[in-house]
Scaffold this active site. Sequence first.
Site, short mmCIF file in Angstrom:
data_model
loop_
_atom_site.label_atom_id
_atom_site.label_comp_id
_atom_site.label_asym_id
_atom_site.label_seq_id
_atom_site.Cartn_x
_atom_site.Cartn_y
_atom_site.Cartn_z
N ALA A 66 1.88 35.67 -0.18
CA ALA A 66 2.37 36.40 -1.35
C ALA A 66 3.65 35.76 -1.84
O ALA A 66 4.33 35.04 -1.09
CB ALA A 66 2.60 37.87 -0.99
N GLY A 112 -1.06 37.05 2.50
CA GLY A 112 -1.97 37.54 1.47
C GLY A 112 -3.12 36.59 1.19
O GLY A 112 -4.19 37.01 0.75
N GLU A 115 -5.63 37.33 3.82
CA GLU A 115 -6.17 38.65 3.49
C GLU A 115 -7.18 38.57 2.35
O GLU A 115 -8.20 39.26 2.36
CB GLU A 115 -5.04 39.61 3.15
CG GLU A 115 -4.24 40.01 4.39
CD GLU A 115 -2.99 40.81 4.08
OE1 GLU A 115 -2.84 41.91 4.63
OE2 GLU A 115 -2.15 40.34 3.27
N GLU A 135 3.51 37.94 8.63
CA GLU A 135 4.37 38.93 8.00
C GLU A 135 5.47 39.48 8.92
O GLU A 135 6.58 39.76 8.46
CB GLU A 135 3.53 40.11 7.47
CG GLU A 135 2.77 39.80 6.18
CD GLU A 135 1.41 39.16 6.41
OE1 GLU A 135 0.62 39.10 5.46
OE2 GLU A 135 1.15 38.71 7.55
#
Length: 260
Positions: A66, A112, A115, A135
């Site tokens: 991200a 992300g 993910e 993370e």
Amino acid sequence: MSYQNILEEIENEILTITIDRPKKLNALNRETILELHRAFKAAKDNDEVKVVIITGSGEKAFVAGADISEFADYSPKEGKKLSADGQEKLFDYVANFPKPVIAAVNGFALGGGLELAMAAHFRIASDNAKMGLPEVSLGVIPGYGGTQRLPQLVGKGRAMEMIMTAGMIDANQALQYNLVNHVTSQEELMELAMSLAQKIMKNSMVAISTAIKAINANYEDGVDGYEVEVKGFGDSFGTEDFKEGTSAFLNKRKAEFPNK
């Protein structure tokens, strides 16, 4: 449709969506997530699209994570909304997409990015791929389904280790973990993705859509996946694809599915 951060190409009823932010290693910001949502929503209603392949531009990254600069100063309330909105607009949307979605993972798929790859229906990877959910090294946890989908794919113990250590695994380890289905060279990655998409499209897309729903039901709390399967199986008998598929089998010919 015009986009700033993604590219689209339809070839032989296969839509390739390429995240195109190479200078940012294709990191997901809010704008890119929104554009991906719009692209998938359009593909859902486009009869010319049978299968979607999602990948990243360049040779370094699928999606490196991200865009941290966007949320570094968020409050807890803003963080919760960021996660909920992202899951609704993209990650859950992709996971429950009625058409097959293949993630072609080239290079880094972190945070992300992993993910997003896990939200796809299955993954293939280039031999230079690196995957992880780092993370906790930032003082936060995966927020786009990572804590749920990673254990489903690799098992609880391996997911715990990957998330707790914030480490990366390479493509061959990802294959061993069942995180990806195939590993190939970077040069042959898209060719393999296209080949798999073409194999899928030889079958009934109506039946495949029903199968996606039934498989996903197994992972939904409070939902009996067997009941979803029974209903989907029964409903299939009312489709034109069923009539064509059974007729073709009985007459020893190749099925030409109308996808209805």
